[in-house]
Design a protein around this motif. Structure first.
Motif, PDB file in Angstrom:
ATOM      1  N   SER A   1     -17.029  14.207 -26.206  1.00  0.00           N
ATOM      2  CA  SER A   1     -18.413  13.890 -25.867  1.00  0.00           C
ATOM      3  C   SER A   1     -19.261  15.132 -25.815  1.00  0.00           C
ATOM      4  O   SER A   1     -18.773  16.246 -25.675  1.00  0.00           O
ATOM      5  CB  SER A   1     -18.472  13.176 -24.516  1.00  0.00           C
ATOM      6  OG  SER A   1     -18.038  14.047 -23.491  1.00  0.00           O
ATOM      7  N   GLN A   2     -20.556  14.929 -25.941  1.00  0.00           N
ATOM      8  CA  GLN A   2     -21.519  16.010 -25.743  1.00  0.00           C
ATOM      9  C   GLN A   2     -22.765  15.419 -25.116  1.00  0.00           C
ATOM     10  O   GLN A   2     -23.123  14.267 -25.368  1.00  0.00           O
ATOM     11  CB  GLN A   2     -21.842  16.696 -27.070  1.00  0.00           C
ATOM     12  CG  GLN A   2     -22.534  15.805 -28.100  1.00  0.00           C
ATOM     13  CD  GLN A   2     -22.699  16.499 -29.433  1.00  0.00           C
ATOM     14  OE1 GLN A   2     -21.792  16.506 -30.247  1.00  0.00           O
ATOM     15  NE2 GLN A   2     -23.859  17.075 -29.645  1.00  0.00           N
ATOM     16  N   LEU A   3     -23.401  16.215 -24.247  1.00  0.00           N
ATOM     17  CA  LEU A   3     -24.604  15.754 -23.563  1.00  0.00           C
ATOM     18  C   LEU A   3     -25.811  16.025 -24.432  1.00  0.00           C
ATOM     19  O   LEU A   3     -26.008  17.126 -24.925  1.00  0.00           O
ATOM     20  CB  LEU A   3     -24.743  16.477 -22.226  1.00  0.00           C
ATOM     21  CG  LEU A   3     -25.710  15.878 -21.211  1.00  0.00           C
ATOM     22  CD1 LEU A   3     -25.235  14.504 -20.788  1.00  0.00           C
ATOM     23  CD2 LEU A   3     -25.821  16.773 -19.988  1.00  0.00           C
TER      24      LEU A   3
ATOM     25  N   ASP B   1     -28.440   6.292 -16.126  1.00  0.00           N
ATOM     26  CA  ASP B   1     -29.180   6.806 -14.980  1.00  0.00           C
ATOM     27  C   ASP B   1     -28.293   7.690 -14.098  1.00  0.00           C
ATOM     28  O   ASP B   1     -28.748   8.231 -13.098  1.00  0.00           O
ATOM     29  CB  ASP B   1     -29.805   5.666 -14.166  1.00  0.00           C
ATOM     30  CG  ASP B   1     -28.796   4.636 -13.677  1.00  0.00           C
ATOM     31  OD1 ASP B   1     -27.592   4.773 -13.973  1.00  0.00           O
ATOM     32  OD2 ASP B   1     -29.204   3.687 -12.986  1.00  0.00           O
ATOM     33  N   LEU B   2     -27.021   7.856 -14.462  1.00  0.00           N
ATOM     34  CA  LEU B   2     -26.130   8.830 -13.827  1.00  0.00           C
ATOM     35  C   LEU B   2     -26.258  10.130 -14.598  1.00  0.00           C
ATOM     36  O   LEU B   2     -26.126  10.145 -15.819  1.00  0.00           O
ATOM     37  CB  LEU B   2     -24.690   8.329 -13.860  1.00  0.00           C
ATOM     38  CG  LEU B   2     -23.603   9.274 -13.317  1.00  0.00           C
ATOM     39  CD1 LEU B   2     -23.870   9.627 -11.862  1.00  0.00           C
ATOM     40  CD2 LEU B   2     -22.229   8.657 -13.477  1.00  0.00           C
ATOM     41  N   ARG B   3     -26.508  11.220 -13.881  1.00  0.00           N
ATOM     42  CA  ARG B   3     -26.873  12.462 -14.563  1.00  0.00           C
ATOM     43  C   ARG B   3     -25.803  13.535 -14.452  1.00  0.00           C
ATOM     44  O   ARG B   3     -24.892  13.456 -13.649  1.00  0.00           O
ATOM     45  CB  ARG B   3     -28.198  12.982 -13.991  1.00  0.00           C
ATOM     46  CG  ARG B   3     -29.324  11.967 -14.141  1.00  0.00           C
ATOM     47  CD  ARG B   3     -30.651  12.487 -13.663  1.00  0.00           C
ATOM     48  NE  ARG B   3     -31.686  11.490 -13.877  1.00  0.00           N
ATOM     49  CZ  ARG B   3     -32.304  11.291 -15.020  1.00  0.00           C
ATOM     50  NH1 ARG B   3     -32.016  12.032 -16.070  1.00  0.00           N
ATOM     51  NH2 ARG B   3     -33.224  10.356 -15.133  1.00  0.00           N
ATOM     52  N   GLY B   4     -25.938  14.549 -15.315  1.00  0.00           N
ATOM     53  CA  GLY B   4     -25.104  15.733 -15.241  1.00  0.00           C
ATOM     54  C   GLY B   4     -23.703  15.518 -15.771  1.00  0.00           C
ATOM     55  O   GLY B   4     -23.406  14.590 -16.528  1.00  0.00           O
ATOM     56  N   ALA B   5     -22.800  16.425 -15.357  1.00  0.00           N
ATOM     57  CA  ALA B   5     -21.419  16.403 -15.836  1.00  0.00           C
ATOM     58  C   ALA B   5     -20.689  15.131 -15.411  1.00  0.00           C
ATOM     59  O   ALA B   5     -19.676  14.769 -16.011  1.00  0.00           O
ATOM     60  CB  ALA B   5     -20.676  17.630 -15.317  1.00  0.00           C
TER      61      ALA B   5
ATOM     62  N   MET C   1     -23.608  25.395 -11.367  1.00  0.00           N
ATOM     63  CA  MET C   1     -24.354  26.638 -11.594  1.00  0.00           C
ATOM     64  C   MET C   1     -24.764  26.775 -13.062  1.00  0.00           C
ATOM     65  O   MET C   1     -25.880  27.239 -13.373  1.00  0.00           O
ATOM     66  CB  MET C   1     -23.521  27.841 -11.163  1.00  0.00           C
ATOM     67  CG  MET C   1     -23.251  27.922  -9.659  1.00  0.00           C
ATOM     68  SD  MET C   1     -24.760  27.986  -8.635  1.00  0.00           S
ATOM     69  CE  MET C   1     -24.682  26.375  -7.803  1.00  0.00           C
ATOM     70  N   ASN C   2     -23.900  26.352 -13.961  1.00  0.00           N
ATOM     71  CA  ASN C   2     -24.255  26.382 -15.384  1.00  0.00           C
ATOM     72  C   ASN C   2     -25.448  25.472 -15.665  1.00  0.00           C
ATOM     73  O   ASN C   2     -26.362  25.845 -16.415  1.00  0.00           O
ATOM     74  CB  ASN C   2     -23.066  25.951 -16.241  1.00  0.00           C
ATOM     75  CG  ASN C   2     -21.987  27.010 -16.304  1.00  0.00           C
ATOM     76  OD1 ASN C   2     -22.268  28.201 -16.130  1.00  0.00           O
ATOM     77  ND2 ASN C   2     -20.749  26.609 -16.554  1.00  0.00           N
ATOM     78  N   ARG C   3     -25.448  24.305 -15.061  1.00  0.00           N
ATOM     79  CA  ARG C   3     -26.555  23.361 -15.291  1.00  0.00           C
ATOM     80  C   ARG C   3     -27.849  23.886 -14.675  1.00  0.00           C
ATOM     81  O   ARG C   3     -28.923  23.748 -15.265  1.00  0.00           O
ATOM     82  CB  ARG C   3     -26.210  21.986 -14.714  1.00  0.00           C
ATOM     83  CG  ARG C   3     -25.110  21.266 -15.484  1.00  0.00           C
ATOM     84  CD  ARG C   3     -24.981  19.821 -15.044  1.00  0.00           C
ATOM     85  NE  ARG C   3     -26.190  19.080 -15.357  1.00  0.00           N
ATOM     86  CZ  ARG C   3     -26.480  18.579 -16.546  1.00  0.00           C
ATOM     87  NH1 ARG C   3     -25.664  18.756 -17.560  1.00  0.00           N
ATOM     88  NH2 ARG C   3     -27.599  17.904 -16.735  1.00  0.00           N
ATOM     89  N   LEU C   4     -27.752  24.485 -13.501  1.00  0.00           N
ATOM     90  CA  LEU C   4     -28.948  25.041 -12.865  1.00  0.00           C
ATOM     91  C   LEU C   4     -29.509  26.207 -13.688  1.00  0.00           C
ATOM     92  O   LEU C   4     -30.725  26.340 -13.840  1.00  0.00           O
ATOM     93  CB  LEU C   4     -28.623  25.499 -11.442  1.00  0.00           C
ATOM     94  CG  LEU C   4     -28.416  24.374 -10.422  1.00  0.00           C
ATOM     95  CD1 LEU C   4     -27.831  24.931  -9.130  1.00  0.00           C
ATOM     96  CD2 LEU C   4     -29.732  23.644 -10.138  1.00  0.00           C
ATOM     97  N   ASN C   5     -28.639  27.018 -14.223  1.00  0.00           N
ATOM     98  CA  ASN C   5     -29.084  28.132 -15.061  1.00  0.00           C
ATOM     99  C   ASN C   5     -29.912  27.656 -16.246  1.00  0.00           C
ATOM    100  O   ASN C   5     -30.877  28.299 -16.656  1.00  0.00           O
ATOM    101  CB  ASN C   5     -27.875  28.932 -15.569  1.00  0.00           C
ATOM    102  CG  ASN C   5     -27.712  30.241 -14.828  1.00  0.00           C
ATOM    103  OD1 ASN C   5     -28.700  30.888 -14.472  1.00  0.00           O
ATOM    104  ND2 ASN C   5     -26.476  30.639 -14.592  1.00  0.00           N
ATOM    105  N   GLN C   6     -29.528  26.508 -16.794  1.00  0.00           N
ATOM    106  CA  GLN C   6     -30.242  25.963 -17.947  1.00  0.00           C
ATOM    107  C   GLN C   6     -31.668  25.540 -17.595  1.00  0.00           C
ATOM    108  O   GLN C   6     -32.526  25.457 -18.474  1.00  0.00           O
ATOM    109  CB  GLN C   6     -29.470  24.773 -18.518  1.00  0.00           C
ATOM    110  CG  GLN C   6     -28.125  25.144 -19.132  1.00  0.00           C
ATOM    111  CD  GLN C   6     -27.297  23.923 -19.501  1.00  0.00           C
ATOM    112  OE1 GLN C   6     -27.825  22.820 -19.638  1.00  0.00           O
ATOM    113  NE2 GLN C   6     -25.995  24.107 -19.625  1.00  0.00           N
TER     114      GLN C   6
END
Length: 428
Positions: free
Chosen positions: A228-230, A252-256, A325-330
């Protein structure tokens, strides 16, 4: 007895892991089996899906429940811990267990509880199982608590076992290292019952597959079938390797939570279909798209406010925090600033987690109102060690209000580090 009096009894009489940690743990299933026997073994009266794992088991459980509900089934859902209401732990088709049932159960079982002296988790598991049995479900989705082999939920014989991931968490209880943790999680696999595994280290996969072979249980590794890829707008693109096709799923469920766990759910649904469940592709799309709406799932990359953008996530171990932290960095483009309301449980591998925190951020250190919470003074020591810009606060609410006050409209506020920090946010 009122509903609040019933809750007070449960909290005051029974040790609860979320508050006091390992002292609440029981070393075997004796108490759970005694409770079940006293209540005529309700766990035998409904079909189930059992889900364990270091990370992702809650989101995966809610995804299964939402899809099965969309397929027309009457679906029970047991998860833990709760964030705002005790009743979140026990649901049927997204509806919280009635207060009246909780009151009735506590009144009927007071004597039994005083005799057996179960933990809070043990009694809530049996409460859920009795409720599900009474309500004549089609199937219940059961999230294991801590571990698997000796977890109170492990008295069921499910139609599908799922292990979402294996990582280093609760080593003080489950044993040191990936191999020991994998062995404990593998304990949910039953004789002849198919199992689906998520993404995990090779050693963990090997340990679980060996256990599954001993149990003559077919074992499927979801990522052998799907990758998969987001995509943008919270869509996950799933590549089904056997058919060599791509399908986009909006949710509607978000993120990893969705990216990592959806392939596990899709493989599990495929196994259930083989076993006779009528689950159409349309039901899968509808269930995935509205999992939060249908199940009431909270605290997974959840948007709390639009301005400033405020997010909360209960991820708290090394693997989960690294992803967060990776998602926040983005999100930190241009001159956008990050404000982090942060607290942790003191019995976690705190040092390993703290070194992952983004340096370019303002931190608002706090402690949830539970005995297990790490003292703010101890967080401060680690904040200085890792050269973080931080202030300290006497409560989660004060830290949250300060972050909101300091953040500009275009900034990002994030709340995390502990399930119980997130739970105390008034906007959740």
């Amino acid at each position: 007895m009122t509903y609040q009096e019933s809750l007070d009894f449960l909290y005051e009489q029974l040790p609860i892991f979320q508050r006091v940690g390992a002292a609440a743990m029981k070393k075997d299933l004796t108490n759970t089996l005694r409770l079940a026997d006293a209540l005529n073994n309700p766990e035998r009266l409904f079909k189930s899906i059992h889900i364990a794992g270091t990370n992702g088991k809650g989101s995966t459980a809610h995804l299964f429940a939402s899809v099965l509900q969309s397929a027309g089934y009457k679906v029970g859902l047991y998860t833990s811990p709760h964030l705002k209401s005790f009743r979140e732990r026990i649901k049927i088709n997204g509806e919280l267990v009635p207060e009246s049932y909780v009151v009735d159960f506590v009144q009927r079982c007071k004597g039994l509880m005083k005799e057996v002296q179960p933990s809070f988790f043990e009694i809530t598991v049996i409460m859920a199982f009795e409720y599900f049995a009474q309500q004549e479900l089609d199937v219940a989705v059961i999230e294991a608590g801590l571990g698997g082999r000796l977890d109170s939920t492990n008295i069921i014989t499910p139609e599908l076992s799922v292990i979402t991931s294996i990582g280093l968490d609760h080593e003080d209880i489950l044993g040191a290292g990936i191999e020991n943790i994998a062995r404990e999680k593998a304990g949910i696999i039953k004789e002849g019952v198919p199992a689906v595994l998520g993404e995990m280290p090779a050693l963990a996969k090997e340990v679980i597959q060996e256990y599954a072979e001993l149990k003559s249980a077919p074992c499927y590794y979801a990522f052998d079938f799907f990758q998969s890829q987001l995509l943008e707008k919270n869509e996950v693109r799933i590549h089904d390797r056997p058919s060599n096709s791509w399908t986009n799923y909006a949710s509607d469920l978000r993120g990893a939570s969705i990216e990592k766990n959806l392939p596990i759910v899709l493989k599990g649904l495929e196994v259930l279909r083989t076993g006779g469940y009528a689950i159409t592709n349309d039901a899968i799309v509808r269930g995935v798209s509205s999992v939060v709406k249908q199940t009431g799932l909270k605290g997974r990359w959840q948007q709390i406010r639009e301005t400033p953008l405020t997010l909360a996530d209960i991820g708290h171990n090394e693997e989960a925090v690294g992803e967060l932290m990776n998602r926040l960095n983005q999100l930190l483009t241009g001159d956008r600033q990050l404000h982090v309301v942060w607290g942790m449980a003191g019995d976690k591998a705190v040092d390993k987690v703290m070194k992952l925190l983004i340096k370019k951020a303002s931190y608002y250190f706090c402690a949830a109102d539970i005995p297990r919470a790490m003292k703010v003074s101890d967080l401060s020591v680690l904040g200085e060690k890792y050269d973080l810009d931080f202030e300290t606060f006497d409560s989660v609410s004060e830290a949250y209000e300060a972050a909101q006050a300091n953040a500009k409209p275009g900034d990002v506020v994030f709340v995390g580090g502990s399930t119980f920090v997130v739970a105390e946010i008034k906007d959740l």
